[in-house]
Design a protein around this motif. Sequence first.
Motif, PDB file in Angstrom:
ATOM      1  N   ILE A 123     -47.404  28.888  29.643  1.00  0.00           N
ATOM      2  CA  ILE A 123     -48.806  29.304  29.660  1.00  0.00           C
ATOM      3  C   ILE A 123     -49.682  28.390  30.507  1.00  0.00           C
ATOM      4  O   ILE A 123     -50.483  28.859  31.320  1.00  0.00           O
ATOM      5  N   VAL A 124     -49.544  27.066  30.337  1.00  0.00           N
ATOM      6  CA  VAL A 124     -50.425  26.126  31.061  1.00  0.00           C
ATOM      7  C   VAL A 124     -50.302  26.274  32.577  1.00  0.00           C
ATOM      8  O   VAL A 124     -51.313  26.435  33.280  1.00  0.00           O
ATOM      9  N   PRO A 125     -49.075  26.259  33.152  1.00  0.00           N
ATOM     10  CA  PRO A 125     -48.970  26.446  34.613  1.00  0.00           C
ATOM     11  C   PRO A 125     -49.492  27.804  35.084  1.00  0.00           C
ATOM     12  O   PRO A 125     -49.973  27.922  36.207  1.00  0.00           O
ATOM     13  N   THR A 126     -49.398  28.833  34.219  1.00  0.00           N
ATOM     14  CA  THR A 126     -49.897  30.159  34.594  1.00  0.00           C
ATOM     15  C   THR A 126     -51.385  30.119  34.884  1.00  0.00           C
ATOM     16  O   THR A 126     -51.854  30.633  35.910  1.00  0.00           O
ATOM     17  N   PHE A 127     -52.159  29.485  34.001  1.00  0.00           N
ATOM     18  CA  PHE A 127     -53.599  29.393  34.208  1.00  0.00           C
ATOM     19  C   PHE A 127     -53.935  28.503  35.398  1.00  0.00           C
ATOM     20  O   PHE A 127     -54.882  28.769  36.136  1.00  0.00           O
ATOM     21  N   ILE A 132     -45.906  22.425  43.561  1.00  0.00           N
ATOM     22  CA  ILE A 132     -45.072  22.034  42.410  1.00  0.00           C
ATOM     23  C   ILE A 132     -45.094  23.127  41.352  1.00  0.00           C
ATOM     24  O   ILE A 132     -44.051  23.538  40.821  1.00  0.00           O
ATOM     25  N   LEU A 133     -46.283  23.613  41.031  1.00  0.00           N
ATOM     26  CA  LEU A 133     -46.422  24.661  40.015  1.00  0.00           C
ATOM     27  C   LEU A 133     -45.692  25.936  40.427  1.00  0.00           C
ATOM     28  O   LEU A 133     -45.175  26.667  39.573  1.00  0.00           O
ATOM     29  N   SER A 134     -45.642  26.209  41.725  1.00  0.00           N
ATOM     30  CA  SER A 134     -45.013  27.438  42.209  1.00  0.00           C
ATOM     31  C   SER A 134     -43.503  27.431  42.031  1.00  0.00           C
ATOM     32  O   SER A 134     -42.861  28.472  42.218  1.00  0.00           O
ATOM     33  N   LEU A 135     -42.938  26.304  41.674  1.00  0.00           N
ATOM     34  CA  LEU A 135     -41.502  26.224  41.432  1.00  0.00           C
ATOM     35  C   LEU A 135     -41.149  26.425  39.962  1.00  0.00           C
ATOM     36  O   LEU A 135     -39.974  26.462  39.607  1.00  0.00           O
ATOM     37  N   ALA A 181     -37.268  29.290  47.775  1.00  0.00           N
ATOM     38  CA  ALA A 181     -37.337  28.010  47.076  1.00  0.00           C
ATOM     39  C   ALA A 181     -37.247  28.201  45.569  1.00  0.00           C
ATOM     40  O   ALA A 181     -36.555  27.442  44.866  1.00  0.00           O
ATOM     41  N   ASP A 182     -37.928  29.220  45.052  1.00  0.00           N
ATOM     42  CA  ASP A 182     -37.888  29.491  43.607  1.00  0.00           C
ATOM     43  C   ASP A 182     -36.477  29.847  43.146  1.00  0.00           C
ATOM     44  O   ASP A 182     -36.022  29.394  42.087  1.00  0.00           O
ATOM     45  N   LEU A 183     -35.782  30.656  43.918  1.00  0.00           N
ATOM     46  CA  LEU A 183     -34.428  31.057  43.548  1.00  0.00           C
ATOM     47  C   LEU A 183     -33.489  29.851  43.539  1.00  0.00           C
ATOM     48  O   LEU A 183     -32.673  29.687  42.616  1.00  0.00           O
ATOM     49  N   ILE A 184     -33.611  28.988  44.538  1.00  0.00           N
ATOM     50  CA  ILE A 184     -32.726  27.824  44.633  1.00  0.00           C
ATOM     51  C   ILE A 184     -33.010  26.829  43.515  1.00  0.00           C
ATOM     52  O   ILE A 184     -32.107  26.389  42.796  1.00  0.00           O
ATOM     53  N   VAL A 185     -34.291  26.468  43.350  1.00  0.00           N
ATOM     54  CA  VAL A 185     -34.662  25.442  42.372  1.00  0.00           C
ATOM     55  C   VAL A 185     -34.400  25.917  40.951  1.00  0.00           C
ATOM     56  O   VAL A 185     -33.814  25.195  40.134  1.00  0.00           O
TER      57      VAL A 185
END
Length: 309
Positions: free
Chosen positions: A234-238, A251-254, A282-286
Motif C-alpha cells: 500500500i505505501v509504495p502505491t501511494f 526504486i519504487l517502480s521495482l 527491469a520489473d520482470l528481471i528484478v
Amino acid sequence: MRSISGSHHALLHDLIAHVYDNWAGTETIAVFQENLGRDFYQARREAGKAYTARLESRGVVTAEEAAYWNARNASVEEYSYGYRKGWECVSESMPWGILIMMIVCVGTAPVFAGEYQSKCDSLFLCMKYGKNRLPMAKIIAAWLYASLVYLGITLLCSGVILFFLGAQGWELPVQLWRADSAPASYNVTFGQAFLLELLLGYVLTLSIMAVTLWMSSVFKNPYGVIVAAFLLLIVPTFLLLAGQGYVLYHILSLLPAKIMDFTFFDYTAYSVGGKVLSCLSADLIVNGAAAVLFSAAGYGMFRRHQVNQ
C-alpha cells in the motif's frame, strides 16, 4: 491507416489531432488546418522526441534513456484502426491485480508463522524430513497457490469482460489506447499487451508471495506478516501515484506495487552497464529474481529455526 470504421471517425480524428499538436489540446479543426498534407508518422516521431525532451529537461529521464525511447518510438509500425473496447477494458482492469496480491499474502502468511504460533514447529522440525522436504513442500504449495489464485482470477475476469464487450481488436496496435496520452513506445498489439501485462502481474505476485514467505519464516505469528505485507504493497502505491524524484521513483517502480502504475505510456527506464532497460523488462528481471531468492531465504530460515526443547 487501414480498417477504418465509420462509427469511430470522431475517435480517429482525436487520435490524429493529438499527434499533430503534440498533445497540446488544440481544437481539432484548427489542428487539421495547420497540418494539412503533413505525414502522420513523421509527426508522431517528432512528437515523441518533443515529449522525451520535456521529460529530460525535468530530470525524469536521462539523455541515454531519451534516445532509447526515441528509437522505440521510431520502430512503431503503421496503425490499423478498429473496435477494441473489450481489450481496452481488460488492460484498464489489470492494476486491480494488487487486490489479488493481498489475497495471496493472506493465504501465504501462515505457511511458516502458523507453525510457530501453534507450537507445531517443535514437532515438525524434529521429524525425519522436517528440515528438508517439509519446508520445500510448503514453498511449492505456496507457489502453486499464488499461481492458481492470480491466473485464475485474472483470466476469469478478463474472460467475462471480453464475453460482454467482444474480443475484436486483439491485433490492433496499443497506440490506439488512450489517444490523449503520451505516445506509446511499445510496438505491440492489444493481444500482446495483455500477455505482457499478465506476465508482469504474475511475476510481481510471485515476488510479493516470496517476500511474505520469508517474513513468515521470521515472524512468530501470521498477523504481523499480513500487516507488513500490506504495508509493503500500500505505501509504495501511494508514493508512486503521488510522484517522486528520479532515484526514489525508480526504486519504487521495482516493487510489486508498480502494478498500479504501469502502462504502455510509461517512459521509466534503467541504465545498467551502458544498456537501457524498459521498466517492464527491469520489473520482470528484478521481481523474478526476488521470487526465487526470498523463497530460498524462507526455506533456509525455517530449516535453521531452533525449536523449543
